[in-house]
Design a protein around this motif. Structure first.
Motif, PDB file in Angstrom:
ATOM      1  N   ALA A   1      32.010 -24.876  19.575  1.00  0.00           N
ATOM      2  CA  ALA A   1      30.986 -25.333  18.620  1.00  0.00           C
ATOM      3  C   ALA A   1      30.710 -24.257  17.575  1.00  0.00           C
ATOM      4  N   THR A   2      30.758 -23.001  17.987  1.00  0.00           N
ATOM      5  CA  THR A   2      30.544 -21.896  17.048  1.00  0.00           C
ATOM      6  C   THR A   2      31.652 -21.874  16.000  1.00  0.00           C
TER       7      THR A   2
ATOM      8  N   ALA B   1      31.198 -24.867  13.655  1.00  0.00           N
ATOM      9  CA  ALA B   1      30.104 -24.694  12.688  1.00  0.00           C
ATOM     10  C   ALA B   1      30.621 -24.035  11.416  1.00  0.00           C
ATOM     11  N   ARG B   2      31.676 -23.240  11.547  1.00  0.00           N
ATOM     12  CA  ARG B   2      32.274 -22.604  10.356  1.00  0.00           C
ATOM     13  C   ARG B   2      33.269 -23.526   9.675  1.00  0.00           C
TER      14      ARG B   2
ATOM     15  N   PRO C   1      31.365 -28.156   9.728  1.00  0.00           N
ATOM     16  CA  PRO C   1      29.943 -28.009  10.068  1.00  0.00           C
ATOM     17  C   PRO C   1      29.222 -29.311  10.400  1.00  0.00           C
ATOM     18  N   GLN C   2      29.815 -30.455  10.088  1.00  0.00           N
ATOM     19  CA  GLN C   2      29.103 -31.697  10.424  1.00  0.00           C
ATOM     20  C   GLN C   2      29.493 -32.254  11.794  1.00  0.00           C
TER      21      GLN C   2
ATOM     22  N   ARG D   1      29.488 -32.564  15.703  1.00  0.00           N
ATOM     23  CA  ARG D   1      28.517 -32.256  16.770  1.00  0.00           C
ATOM     24  C   ARG D   1      29.260 -32.145  18.088  1.00  0.00           C
TER      25      ARG D   1
ATOM     26  N   SER E   1      23.740 -31.933  13.835  1.00  0.00           N
ATOM     27  CA  SER E   1      24.704 -30.833  13.833  1.00  0.00           C
ATOM     28  C   SER E   1      23.993 -29.487  14.048  1.00  0.00           C
ATOM     29  N   ALA E   2      22.699 -29.426  13.741  1.00  0.00           N
ATOM     30  CA  ALA E   2      21.953 -28.179  14.000  1.00  0.00           C
ATOM     31  C   ALA E   2      21.809 -27.923  15.504  1.00  0.00           C
TER      32      ALA E   2
ATOM     33  N   SER F   1      24.246 -28.603  17.622  1.00  0.00           N
ATOM     34  CA  SER F   1      25.594 -28.494  18.179  1.00  0.00           C
ATOM     35  C   SER F   1      25.769 -27.178  18.931  1.00  0.00           C
ATOM     36  N   GLY F   2      26.544 -27.239  20.013  1.00  0.00           N
ATOM     37  CA  GLY F   2      26.827 -26.032  20.787  1.00  0.00           C
ATOM     38  C   GLY F   2      25.814 -25.748  21.863  1.00  0.00           C
TER      39      GLY F   2
END
Ligand SMILES: NC(=O)c1ccc[n+]([C@@H]2O[C@H](COP(=O)([O-])OP(=O)(O)OC[C@H]3O[C@@H](n4cnc5c(N)ncnc54)[C@H](OP(=O)(O)O)[C@@H]3O)[C@@H](O)[C@H]2O)c1
Length: 236
Positions: A167-168, A171-172, A175-176, A178, A220-221, A223-224
């Motif tokens: 997930a990290t 995110a790069r 980013p959308q 999940r 998505s915020a 996510s991870g």
């Protein structure tokens, strides 16, 4: 309850893939998704599907992914496979019961296989899609108060690390997307059957509904992260 079920975050005509579709939770996910008017297709994968995906046969994982590449992308991928016990494997009550063969089998199904699932199936996920992997609260190191179940706990803790790491990266790069690791609670299934005791196990249909609703709410915020079916964030 099922007839009104709708996922709102995946768009109309979304396509879903369920790995471990033959299990109690996998079956319940497929039933709900098949009833969602917004879902146009549910692809079920497992040891006995065509193509087959056996987490203990690593070559079957890229093979199954390649077979499905033509019908991809999926907007939702659920990984609902897992192993706690079988005839030759019992959860260890003490470190004195740790066996190399059992450790290897549990890690193969709960950790190494899912790592290859990430590698070969994340490319089949639409960049705005969601993937959720079923973990277990007993895989939380911070929440481990009872001990025991060495292989299962450690395999799920390592699975959580894989999800967090992927997930990290996503995110790069996407980013959308999940990606979550989820605890379904105690659910009536073959996996939990010998260990439920007097605890209130829930039917898989209810747990699947709660988990899909949770995925629908998470952004998505989120996510991870590691979530219980209630939406509570669990400690690693
Ligand atoms: N039930 C609970 O109370 C509970 C609690 C916490 C976490 N979980 C987690 O939730 C997930 C689903 O559990 P469940 O309760 O639905 O268990 P289940 O009914 O026993 O289903 C397990 C699933 O895993 C699949 N599987 C096992 N070994 C496999 C392999 N080598 N390759 C491919 N698939 C394999 C099974 O396929 P076959 O049909 O081919 O055996 C089945 O589809 C698991 O990850 C579990 O750890 C469950």
């Amino acid at each position: 309850m099922n007839s009104t079920f709708k996922m709102n975050s995946l768009g109309d005509g979304y396509r879903a893939l369920v790995i471990g579709a033959s299990g109690a939770l996998g079956t319940a996910f497929c039933e709900l998704l098949n009833e969602d008017p917004r879902c146009s297709a549910v692809r079920e994968l497992g040891r006995n599907s065509v193509p087959g995906l056996d987490l203990e046969k690593p070559d079957s994982i890229p093979w199954a992914a390649a077979e499905l590449a033509e019908e991809a992308p999926y907007q939702l991928i659920l990984h609902a496979a897992g192993l706690l016990h079988r005839d030759d494997i019992k959860p260890e009550k003490s470190y004195s019961a740790i066996e190399a063969d059992a450790l290897q089998a549990i890690f193969q199904v709960n950790t190494l296989g899912p790592a290859l699932v990430l590698r070969h199936f994340l490319p089949l996920l639409e960049p705005r899609g969601a993937m959720a992997v079923l973990s277990a609260k007993v895989g939380s190191i911070g929440d481990n108060r009872l001990g025991g179940w060495y292989a299962y706990r450690a395999s799920k803790a390592a699975l959580n690390m894989l999800i967090k790491t992927a997930a990290t990266e996503l995110a790069r790069t996407r980013p959308q997307t999940r990606l979550f690791t989820l605890h379904p609670g105690t659910v009536i299934s073959g996996l939990s059957q010998p260990f439920r005791g007097t605890s209130a196990a829930r039917p898989a249909s209810i747990a699947a509904h709660e988990l899909l609703s949770l995925i629908d709410r998470l952004t998505s915020a989120d996510s991870g992260n590691f979530f219980a079916y209630t939406g509570e964030r669990l400690p690693w």
